[in-house]
Motif scaffolding. Structure first.
Motif, PDB file in Angstrom:
ATOM      1  N   ALA A  14     -33.575   5.426 -41.480  1.00  0.00           N
ATOM      2  CA  ALA A  14     -34.457   4.713 -42.412  1.00  0.00           C
ATOM      3  C   ALA A  14     -35.915   5.063 -42.133  1.00  0.00           C
ATOM      4  O   ALA A  14     -36.294   5.408 -41.014  1.00  0.00           O
ATOM      5  N   ALA A  16     -39.922   3.513 -43.016  1.00  0.00           N
ATOM      6  CA  ALA A  16     -40.776   2.465 -43.577  1.00  0.00           C
ATOM      7  C   ALA A  16     -42.210   2.747 -43.160  1.00  0.00           C
ATOM      8  O   ALA A  16     -42.472   3.139 -42.014  1.00  0.00           O
ATOM      9  N   TRP A 177     -39.613   3.500 -57.638  1.00  0.00           N
ATOM     10  CA  TRP A 177     -38.257   3.343 -57.099  1.00  0.00           C
ATOM     11  C   TRP A 177     -37.374   4.474 -57.621  1.00  0.00           C
ATOM     12  O   TRP A 177     -37.408   4.812 -58.799  1.00  0.00           O
ATOM     13  N   CYS A 185     -30.536   8.083 -49.503  1.00  0.00           N
ATOM     14  CA  CYS A 185     -31.327   6.864 -49.393  1.00  0.00           C
ATOM     15  C   CYS A 185     -31.855   6.517 -50.775  1.00  0.00           C
ATOM     16  O   CYS A 185     -31.759   7.314 -51.710  1.00  0.00           O
ATOM     17  N   ARG A 187     -35.538   5.111 -52.389  1.00  0.00           N
ATOM     18  CA  ARG A 187     -36.946   4.913 -52.066  1.00  0.00           C
ATOM     19  C   ARG A 187     -37.520   3.793 -52.924  1.00  0.00           C
ATOM     20  O   ARG A 187     -37.320   3.778 -54.141  1.00  0.00           O
ATOM     21  N   THR A 188     -38.221   2.878 -52.299  1.00  0.00           N
ATOM     22  CA  THR A 188     -38.829   1.751 -52.999  1.00  0.00           C
ATOM     23  C   THR A 188     -40.232   1.551 -52.440  1.00  0.00           C
ATOM     24  O   THR A 188     -40.394   1.289 -51.249  1.00  0.00           O
ATOM     25  N   THR A 208     -40.741   2.552 -48.510  1.00  0.00           N
ATOM     26  CA  THR A 208     -39.469   2.541 -47.794  1.00  0.00           C
ATOM     27  C   THR A 208     -38.529   3.611 -48.331  1.00  0.00           C
ATOM     28  O   THR A 208     -38.567   3.953 -49.516  1.00  0.00           O
ATOM     29  N   LEU A 210     -34.520   3.769 -47.550  1.00  0.00           N
ATOM     30  CA  LEU A 210     -33.466   3.117 -46.777  1.00  0.00           C
ATOM     31  C   LEU A 210     -32.090   3.685 -47.140  1.00  0.00           C
ATOM     32  O   LEU A 210     -31.830   4.004 -48.308  1.00  0.00           O
ATOM     33  N   HIS A 235     -32.518  -1.561 -55.905  1.00  0.00           N
ATOM     34  CA  HIS A 235     -33.645  -1.421 -54.982  1.00  0.00           C
ATOM     35  C   HIS A 235     -34.053  -2.771 -54.401  1.00  0.00           C
ATOM     36  O   HIS A 235     -34.441  -2.851 -53.230  1.00  0.00           O
ATOM     37  N   ALA A 239     -34.002  -2.957 -50.506  1.00  0.00           N
ATOM     38  CA  ALA A 239     -35.315  -2.864 -49.872  1.00  0.00           C
ATOM     39  C   ALA A 239     -36.290  -3.982 -50.210  1.00  0.00           C
ATOM     40  O   ALA A 239     -37.376  -4.029 -49.626  1.00  0.00           O
ATOM     41  N   LEU A 243     -39.849  -4.592 -48.249  1.00  0.00           N
ATOM     42  CA  LEU A 243     -41.073  -4.217 -48.959  1.00  0.00           C
ATOM     43  C   LEU A 243     -42.041  -5.397 -49.006  1.00  0.00           C
ATOM     44  O   LEU A 243     -43.245  -5.243 -48.733  1.00  0.00           O
TER      45      LEU A 243
END
Length: 256
Positions: A14, A16, A177, A185, A187-188, A208, A210, A235, A239, A243
């Motif tokens: 992950a 972040a 997103w 993963c 993405r957000t 992020t 994840l 999302h 996440a 977030l």
């Protein structure tokens, strides 16, 4: 909550990031905070659409045409309208104009420059660029001010609770997103702008990527994307909490 508490339980693989800037003439000395765990850079998804709209205004002579595409690109995150701006002005030109206005240099994606959401960025770079944009807006740039107002109109279905997390119903928000077919993963990302009067601004960024590895869930996700269906609930599930935590903690670290 501190950053280490948010990041301590991240799954292997992950990523972040968070970054924040508080600055402006007439206020306290500039302050920045940030944290990274995992990859140094992430694909930006739709996080930069307001910046694309900002610099493209000077490159498109027909103001009505610019607005017809720029407003939905920001307010409802329209990919089609963003692509219209991105390709008509040119990826290299847009990114170079952003560099000249903000000091932040990004490159078009190597594989396919037409993919505006594949530009790779870091949270601190995004915060720096948006701080310049926000200060331009409050200093009298009419295009930036218009886009900032559009960001305040972004609906709750596309903000992942960002305004509630930072306790600012009037905040200007843009989120991005996506989960690409070549990624395991999703993405957000989110950016929040809080003008403080005069040229003072506060910028918060959370990013992020994840893990989302269940084969069947990924198939369903791709089917929904291909059909143009909203995938924000995915999302949010993967996440959303992280977030919001990144944004709230960044604001707290900046001093509220």
């Amino acid at each position: 909550m501190a950053f280490y508490e948010l990041l301590d339980d991240l799954d292997h693989g992950a990523t972040a990031q968070a970054a924040g800037i508080k600055r402006g003439y007439g206020g306290p000395p500039a302050r920045t905070v940030g944290v990274k765990s995992g990859l140094a850079r992430l694909r930006c998804a739709s996080l930069l659409k307001p910046l694309y709209a900002w610099v493209s205004a000077d490159r498109i002579r027909d103001a009505d045409r610019w607005r017809r595409h720029a407003e939905p690109a920001v307010v409802v995150s329209s990919n089609t309208d963003t692509l219209n701006l991105w390709l008509s002005v040119g990826p290299g030109v847009i990114l170079d104009d952003i560099r000249q206005r903000t000091g932040v240099a990004w490159s078009p994606p190597n594989g396919d420059p037409s993919r505006f959401g594949s530009v790779e960025v870091a949270a601190d770079e995004v915060a720096t660029a948006y701080a310049a944009f926000a200060q331009s807006a409050v200093a009298g740039d009419p295009v930036a001010a218009t886009i900032l107002e559009w960001m305040r109109q972004v609906g709750a279905e596309q903000t992942f609770g960002a305004r509630e997390a930072i306790g600012s119903p009037e905040a200007a928000i843009k989120c991005g997103w996506y989960g690409a077919p070549d990624e395991t993963c999703v993405r957000t990302h989110a950016v929040a702008l809080l003008p403080r009067g005069g040229t003072r601004v506060t910028v918060l960024v959370g990013m992020t990527a994840l893990p989302y590895t269940d084969v069947r869930e990924r198939e369903i996700y791709r089917e929904e994307v291909d059909k143009g269906l909203p995938v924000e609930p995915v999302h949010e599930k993967v996440a959303g909490a992280l977030l919001r935590g990144l944004l709230a903690t960044t604001l707290a670290e900046l001093g509220g």
